[in-house]
Write an enzyme that holds these catalytic residues in place. Structure first.
Site, PDB file in Angstrom:
ATOM      1  N   HIS A 129       0.836  -1.195   0.000  1.00  0.00           N
ATOM      2  CA  HIS A 129       0.000   0.000   0.000  1.00  0.00           C
ATOM      3  C   HIS A 129       0.876   1.253   0.000  1.00  0.00           C
ATOM      4  CE1 HIS A 129      -2.252  -3.291   1.741  1.00  0.00           C
ATOM      5  NE2 HIS A 129      -1.530  -3.202   2.849  1.00  0.00           N
ATOM      6  N   TYR A 162      -3.737   3.521   1.500  1.00  0.00           N
ATOM      7  CA  TYR A 162      -4.617   3.093   0.418  1.00  0.00           C
ATOM      8  C   TYR A 162      -3.839   2.146  -0.497  1.00  0.00           C
ATOM      9  CZ  TYR A 162      -8.272   6.521   1.434  1.00  0.00           C
ATOM     10  OH  TYR A 162      -9.282   7.228   2.034  1.00  0.00           O
ATOM     11  N   THR A 163      -4.572   1.213  -1.105  1.00  0.00           N
ATOM     12  CA  THR A 163      -3.995   0.375  -2.141  1.00  0.00           C
ATOM     13  C   THR A 163      -4.477   0.904  -3.482  1.00  0.00           C
ATOM     14  OG1 THR A 163      -4.092  -1.549  -0.692  1.00  0.00           O
ATOM     15  CG2 THR A 163      -3.740  -1.956  -3.034  1.00  0.00           C
ATOM     16  N   CYS A 178      -9.266  -7.813   3.728  1.00  0.00           N
ATOM     17  CA  CYS A 178      -9.239  -6.355   3.861  1.00  0.00           C
ATOM     18  C   CYS A 178     -10.663  -5.880   4.088  1.00  0.00           C
ATOM     19  CB  CYS A 178      -8.652  -5.687   2.621  1.00  0.00           C
ATOM     20  SG  CYS A 178      -8.450  -3.892   2.811  1.00  0.00           S
TER      21      CYS A 178
END
Length: 612
Positions: free
Chosen positions: A373, A390-391, A584
């Site tokens: 990430h 965030y990815t 996730c």
């Protein structure tokens, strides 16, 4: 205005408080100081000069403010201020318009607008004072109180408005510095925040003699520094840069304003997750830490203070890295924030958008391994700095840009301000910049059935993938990497995707396309099963569950939240060779449902559950 005995959690769970008419109130009488302004500095040249203080006052229920008083001795004595009522001008004459009609207030005595007060004081009296206090009274003889009426909503606290006065000398001239109690919205600043950070009682404030000092260029500095509250004076250990670098990164030390802190004890409990601490292990984290942590969080750091950073024989600093300036290197850097510029915003659903940002060069590679990430940091329109991990959903070989899929959490009755970070994204316009750095994360998919987790490589040929909402983003990166790997024909994947409605299923078109080319979905052709699980003929299976489907009768997948039966039916078996489960989603889903559920059906989650 709820009773003081009703705590926030009680107010959230016991809804009847909000419907009880006993707690509905007109506005109470209130006043504020506008001049002097917050952070205003008055350089004294003549102590006999007159300074004009100004502000406003109002009351509820149409009641008129009849008196505004000023105190310069913390309430021991009071002086009357002059009051101007602008709405009285509308009482002087009846206004008539051929289009809009008649406005006749000549016989109306109610007051619904602010009035404005002023009071002139000699500068000499300000130099003798530690605070300016204002209070108002309305025609019902309701007067502001000296102490705050605490309540769960934080509303209608009409205690005295106090402005602190700090004295100092700059370039040989006496200076007064004025400090309001707090700032609007979530902007940091004000004497209440300062009092709280130093352990003083903000509910019963007392303003003693304070001083300000002269900065390098003659600018008065604030008397208190939050970083001072982070230092344990009993700690005398000196730590060199070499020691800092040699420390085990899984037991991270980091530096804030020259002091070293041990982040190990709060890795798991940290609200930003352990990765945000591991990312700065052995680094100077001053900018990141001071920008986003509250005075309370800073005060807690005192017990983790382990020493002071000192010079060592090494001349290279912990954050120095030639790759930062290498034009051929990937864009991302673990310890350096880099600006990216918003190029476009694409709407995916009513509350989800893809934000595309430009890197510094159109041919620059991002440099993000699969499963990792990045941290994103932005400054909201109200001045608040926020950041989180965030990815990206960019394709792995994309150059010159980075894409983030963001689910916007708009203000609601449960969360009146909405999501701080996602609303920050929502406020962005094309051309705005944010900052990113990375990669971060404990998991990397290296390809062809090999994963690196917590620094150890292992074979993983059976991957269970669980996600909820925007948690699809790291899962999607792994799916792409496995299914598009021409060298890998053996790794199998089970996807369990949880959402509220069918419209909330993000990236569904791409998921369906991956299924068409590589796998078998349970809602088509009923693939052969053995004990409720797919046979070796099917490489990729998808299963959705919705908590609120539009039509449960026609919905082909599960209804409801993830449970043990879904985990058993739609993931690889716990005894499958080389199996891992990647997840996730919200903390409650992970900690309250999936983790204990996997353990109940036979998984050793300490060795097989990867949490993004």
């Amino acid at each position: 205005v709820l009773p003081t005995q009703v705590l926030p959690e009680q107010a959230r769970t016991e809804k009847h408080w909000w419907y009880d008419p006993s707690y509905r109130r007109d506005l109470n009488v209130n006043s504020a100081i506008a001049q002097p302004d917050h952070d205003e500095r008055l350089i004294i040249s003549n102590a006999e000069e007159v300074y004009s203080m100004k502000g406003y006052a109002y009351a509820g229920g149409g009641r008129r403010v009849t008196k505004v008083e000023i105190s310069l001795d913390e309430g021991s004595s009071w002086k009357l201020a002059d009051i101007v009522y602008p709405e009285d001008l509308y009482r002087a004459v009846c206004y008539s318009d051929p289009i809009f009609g008649t406005l006749d207030l000549t016989e109306r005595e109610t007051s619904f607008c602010w009035c404005f007060w002023s009071y002139e004081v000699k500068v000499r009296h300000l130099t003798e004072s530690n605070a300016i206090i204002v209070r108002a009274m309305d025609e019902g003889m309701c007067v502001q109180q000296s102490q705050m009426y605490w309540n769960a909503t934080g509303m209608m606290n009409n205690w005295y408005f106090r402005v602190a006065i700090t004295k100092g000398v700059v370039e040989g001239r006496e200076v007064l510095h004025f400090e309001h109690p707090t700032m609007a919205g979530t902007v940091a600043g004000g004497w209440m925040e300062r009092f709280k950070s130093t352990g003083q009682d903000i509910l019963d404030p007392s303003f003693g003699t304070q001083s300000i000092s002269q900065g390098k260029e003659g600018v008065p500095l604030k008397a208190n520094d939050d970083a001072n509250e982070m230092i344990d004076p009993a700690v005398t250990r000196k730590i060199t840069m070499d020691e800092l670098r040699a420390q085990d990164r899984e037991k991270p030390w980091f530096v804030v304003k020259g002091e070293v802190y041990d982040g190990t004890p709060f890795l798991e409990e940290h609200p930003g997750g352990p990765d945000s601490i591991l990312l700065v292990a052995g680094e100077n984290a001053t900018d990141d830490f001071m920008a986003i942590h509250s005075p309370e969080a800073k005060a807690k750091m005192r017990k983790y203070h382990i020493g002071t950073l000192v010079e060592s024989n090494s001349t290279r600093t912990a954050s120095a890295d030639d790759s930062v300036h290498d034009p051929s290197a990937p864009f991302l850097h673990k310890s350096t924030w880099k600006d990216v510029t918003l190029l476009s915003v694409s709407e995916i659903s009513p509350d989800s958008k893809i934000f595309r940002f430009a890197l510094d060069k159109p041919d620059r590679a991002l440099g993000l391994p699969v499963g990792q990430h990045v941290f994103v940091r932005l400054t909201r329109k109200n001045g608040e700095t926020v950041q989180r991990a965030y990815t990206p959903v960019s394709l792995q070989d994309a150059q010159g840009s980075i894409d983030f899929l963001v689910k916007i959490y708009f203000p609601s009755s449960e969360y009146p301000q909405g999501g701080k970070m996602t609303m920050g994204f929502h406020e962005l316009t094309v051309g705005d910049t944010v900052q990113i750095k990375g990669p971060i994360g404990s998991f990397i998919w290296e390809g062809n059935g090999i994963a690196s987790w917590r620094g150890v490589k292992k074979t993983a040929r059976n991957l269970g993938l669980i996600c909820a909402g925007s948690g699809i983003t790291p899962i999607l990166q792994v799916l792409r990497a496995v299914l598009n790997d021409k060298e890998d024909r053996e790794t199998k994947l089970w996807l369990l995707d949880s959402n509220r409605t069918e419209q909330d299923i993000l990236c569904r078109e791409e998921l369906d396309a991956l299924y068409v080319h590589h796998g078998q979905s349970r809602h088509l052709q009923n693939p052969p099963h053995r004990n409720g699980r797919a046979t070796d003929n099917y490489r990729f299976l998808i299963h959705h569950t919705l908590s609120k489907p539009k039509d449960a009768e026609t919905w082909s997948f599960s209804v409801g939240r993830i449970n043990d039966e879904m985990l058993r039916a739609h993931l690889p078996p716990p005894d499958a060779p080389d199996a891992l489960v990647l997840i996730c989603g919200p903390d409650r889903l992970i900690k309250d449902t999936v983790q204990p559920g996997l353990q109940r059906i036979g998984w050793d989650t300490s060795k097989t559950l990867v949490i993004f």
